[in-house]
Design an enzyme around this catalytic site. Structure first.
Site, PDB file in Angstrom:
ATOM      1  N   ARG A 168     -18.080  -0.921   5.206  1.00 19.06           N
ATOM      2  CA  ARG A 168     -19.093  -1.547   4.361  1.00 19.06           C
ATOM      3  C   ARG A 168     -19.772  -2.696   5.105  1.00 19.06           C
ATOM      4  O   ARG A 168     -20.939  -3.010   4.860  1.00 19.06           O
ATOM      5  CB  ARG A 168     -18.403  -2.074   3.089  1.00 19.06           C
ATOM      6  CG  ARG A 168     -19.313  -2.446   1.961  1.00 19.06           C
ATOM      7  CD  ARG A 168     -18.524  -2.753   0.695  1.00 19.06           C
ATOM      8  NE  ARG A 168     -17.569  -3.829   0.868  1.00 19.06           N
ATOM      9  CZ  ARG A 168     -17.889  -5.132   0.956  1.00 19.06           C
ATOM     10  NH1 ARG A 168     -19.145  -5.517   0.892  1.00 19.06           N
ATOM     11  NH2 ARG A 168     -16.959  -6.049   1.119  1.00 19.06           N
ATOM     12  N   CYS A 200      -8.211  -2.388   8.031  1.00 20.43           N
ATOM     13  CA  CYS A 200      -6.844  -2.408   7.498  1.00 20.43           C
ATOM     14  C   CYS A 200      -6.303  -0.987   7.363  1.00 20.43           C
ATOM     15  O   CYS A 200      -5.206  -0.681   7.837  1.00 20.43           O
ATOM     16  CB  CYS A 200      -6.813  -3.103   6.136  1.00 20.43           C
ATOM     17  SG  CYS A 200      -7.013  -4.909   6.245  1.00 20.43           S
ATOM     18  N   GLU A 208       0.829  -1.203   0.000  1.00 23.35           N
ATOM     19  CA  GLU A 208       0.000   0.000   0.000  1.00 23.35           C
ATOM     20  C   GLU A 208       0.866   1.258   0.000  1.00 23.35           C
ATOM     21  O   GLU A 208       1.870   1.337   0.688  1.00 23.35           O
ATOM     22  CB  GLU A 208      -0.920   0.009   1.223  1.00 23.35           C
ATOM     23  CG  GLU A 208      -1.934  -1.136   1.232  1.00 23.35           C
ATOM     24  CD  GLU A 208      -2.960  -1.022   0.116  1.00 23.35           C
ATOM     25  OE1 GLU A 208      -3.098   0.077  -0.471  1.00 23.35           O
ATOM     26  OE2 GLU A 208      -3.614  -2.043  -0.180  1.00 23.35           O
ATOM     27  N   HIS A 210      -1.243  -5.877   1.680  1.00 24.00           N
ATOM     28  CA  HIS A 210      -2.465  -6.675   1.546  1.00 24.00           C
ATOM     29  C   HIS A 210      -2.148  -7.986   0.822  1.00 24.00           C
ATOM     30  O   HIS A 210      -1.355  -7.997  -0.123  1.00 24.00           O
ATOM     31  CB  HIS A 210      -3.524  -5.901   0.752  1.00 24.00           C
ATOM     32  CG  HIS A 210      -4.519  -5.182   1.620  1.00 24.00           C
ATOM     33  ND1 HIS A 210      -4.712  -3.822   1.581  1.00 24.00           N
ATOM     34  CD2 HIS A 210      -5.392  -5.654   2.567  1.00 24.00           C
ATOM     35  CE1 HIS A 210      -5.659  -3.484   2.449  1.00 24.00           C
ATOM     36  NE2 HIS A 210      -6.081  -4.568   3.069  1.00 24.00           N
TER      37      HIS A 210
END
Lengths: 214, 214, 214, 214
Positions: free
Chosen positions: A90, A143, A80, A167
């Site tokens: 979500r 995360c 990342e 990830h």
């Protein structure tokens, strides 16, 4: 000897396993040369995940922190680039919380860049024969929350601490009947070792394209 | 002792390796119990691929033939349901041929169903912790060409010979910088062994959904 | 004047609309020159869909039949190449039936090729500025069921009747919050008119690549 | 009367058209009630794109700026959440420049959040029957460059100026033979009008989930 803290997560979202933690454990078992590896398993919950991270940092006093999380559906190991100051869930976290558009750190900057040599890490994983790429977003769930919290901790309280977020794909056993990409845990563990060694060995990045048009 | 012929392909489409052949070799090295495994590496070329298949069938007199090919971009091991009587090449084969809408066998039936227990094979691979599904199309390139040719050979000259086709994902080293799904060759080899043992052990299929709405 | 029967489906799978029927109606309203268009809305149910198709064919005595169905998730208009003799339902049809590995027509051939000039139809839609491609599988649900039934009817009872199947994307209103491809109904209707006119105007196909490697 | 500046881009990456500019022009022609719309077509080049944006802002003195760009491959209209201070070009821009890991604004903050009511805009487009979602990354090419430059301009020189970035799918004519998602320009133009009206009408956002797990 570089002290490296590797963190993974407990399972979430109805999964029975989390390849991030399995791969972190397997990476630690390999004991890459030149690194003193510690590990921590973080809860998948806003707030308490950061408490656990802070505790692990205080306990192990690392030079480098690699936080690792599951990115179900991504086919490769992604390093990342940037953490953003937003929680927008979500799905509920493991404690049932579902924040919407709340800052990770009230008053904190909008974002922090990773202080890993992101491009060098991606190049090294590819050199090892495994798929990797730069990611421009770590999402807005736990995360990214941990990634932002880590960079904020380094920026405000731990000068010299470097860190970032990686990830990883699903493990094959998670997607036997779902036609989604996966990568076995030993391959992911190898990638994590390569990233840790690369990040420990250099503070400047290489010049290599890793962008996205959108 | 069931005599099983496993075939894979040489590389094509600019790749330096073909995971179908690598996995077939690795599967043979595992020597699954109860099976006498032979292997053949087929050229990726219309016509000559079928010549090589026929030669291998005559040489090894198998009870069961599993042809295996690379399906770059698919995330899981797919057991093909049906072979169709058409060659339509999106890219040239390794001999430079690029047939368009020509039959594999002039005058042959439009299609043949696999005579593997397709659903049982998929279920067994999943049971082994690896991703698998039924595929409704093997494409119209050399893979389908070989699949159709195999089934036509069985139907017209080799009564009792059973067979089918399995597509496998890219190996990780093929997609290090492409963000496409992959599966390591040892995992694919394990899936092929499971499929071979399952197909050798039963001639009727299980009742299990494996369809597609489109 | 070529008599053309266009069929679409009622909604299924929890949707409130079916773009295949909406586009068929809109295509008929455009009344493409040189064609006498009839339409029929088929139930999304194994068996009764074919009864309704047969009734519509008997009623309208078409020269050409275009059956149209929804392919949720596909981004373009796809002209199907081949119908296969299998029903395998991933979800229940609108009557609650969920056949697994049953033939559409017991004793029928494994497959029928479309008798549309598939490649010419695809080329004509593209020429009109809309996305289209050849599809190698119509799935194993009611769409393929109707497609196979149509081709079997033509082959066994209606010599001279030509026909085929076209799959169309979701309409935008079906996917407002799903991040799936869609195409507005007027664009799909235009594509259907182009396909009908093209298929009415020629019985032989053009030579153009439309294959898949897998 | 809210003064709104809408910007689109010239074509790039080998395309002959750019749906962002086509849709901006079409939106302006609709003249949504209550808005005074101006438009500007930006070059797809680092640096000069921002010069053109600044010139347009000075010329039109807008209350609100909506910059729009093409996101080839995305199926829906995406409202960007955050702009990041990095240029990393996967392909050359239209002037041949290909910066790697350079800041948009040296010394600028790592990121700026959009000052549009992002969630309300997404909800309004969906309400209009068109597909939309929040995007967590605008990439690292000229689109993000313009987005970051806009937000930096507002933050440092134009207090009260609100703005953000919207990515739009390919037009159908761009992908006739590529099997990628598309949306016709009139539909995109309607979405842009809805977004402009929504953003002009409210300064606070609604509470609605729009996050990503990764």
């Amino acid at each position: 000897m570089t002290r490296v803290l590797l963190t993974g997560f407990e399972p979430f979202g109805g999964e029975e396993t989390n390849p991030s933690w399995e791969a972190v454990r397997a990476a630690a078992a390999r004991a890459p040369e030149g690194l003193a590896l510690s590990t921590a398993r973080l809860p998948c919950a806003f707030g308490t995940a950061l408490d656990a991270l802070r505790e692990a940092v205080e306990r192990t006093a690392p030079d480098l922190v690699l936080c690792v999380g599951q990115a179900g559906g991504r086919p490769d190991v992604t390093v990342e680039r940037i953490a953003v100051n937003i929680d927008d869930a979500r799905i509920p976290d493991n404690a049932g919380a579902r924040p919407v558009d709340e800052p990770v750190v009230p008053g904190g900057p909008a974002a922090y860049f990773s202080t890993l040599p992101v491009k060098a890490c991606v190049a090294a994983v590819r050199e090892a024969g495994l798929p990797a790429s730069v990611s421009q977003t770590a999402g807005t769930f736990v995360c990214n929350h941990v990634f932002y919290g880590l960079m904020h901790l380094a920026a405000t309280e731990r000068p010299g601490l470097r860190g970032g977020f990686v990830h990883v794909p699903y493990a094959p056993a998670q997607v036997t009947d779902r036609a989604l990409p996966s990568l076995p845990v030993p391959a992911v563990a190898e990638a994590l070792c390569v990233i840790a060694v690369t990040a420990a060995g250099r503070t400047t990045d290489i010049r290599a394209e890793g962008g996205a048009t959108h």
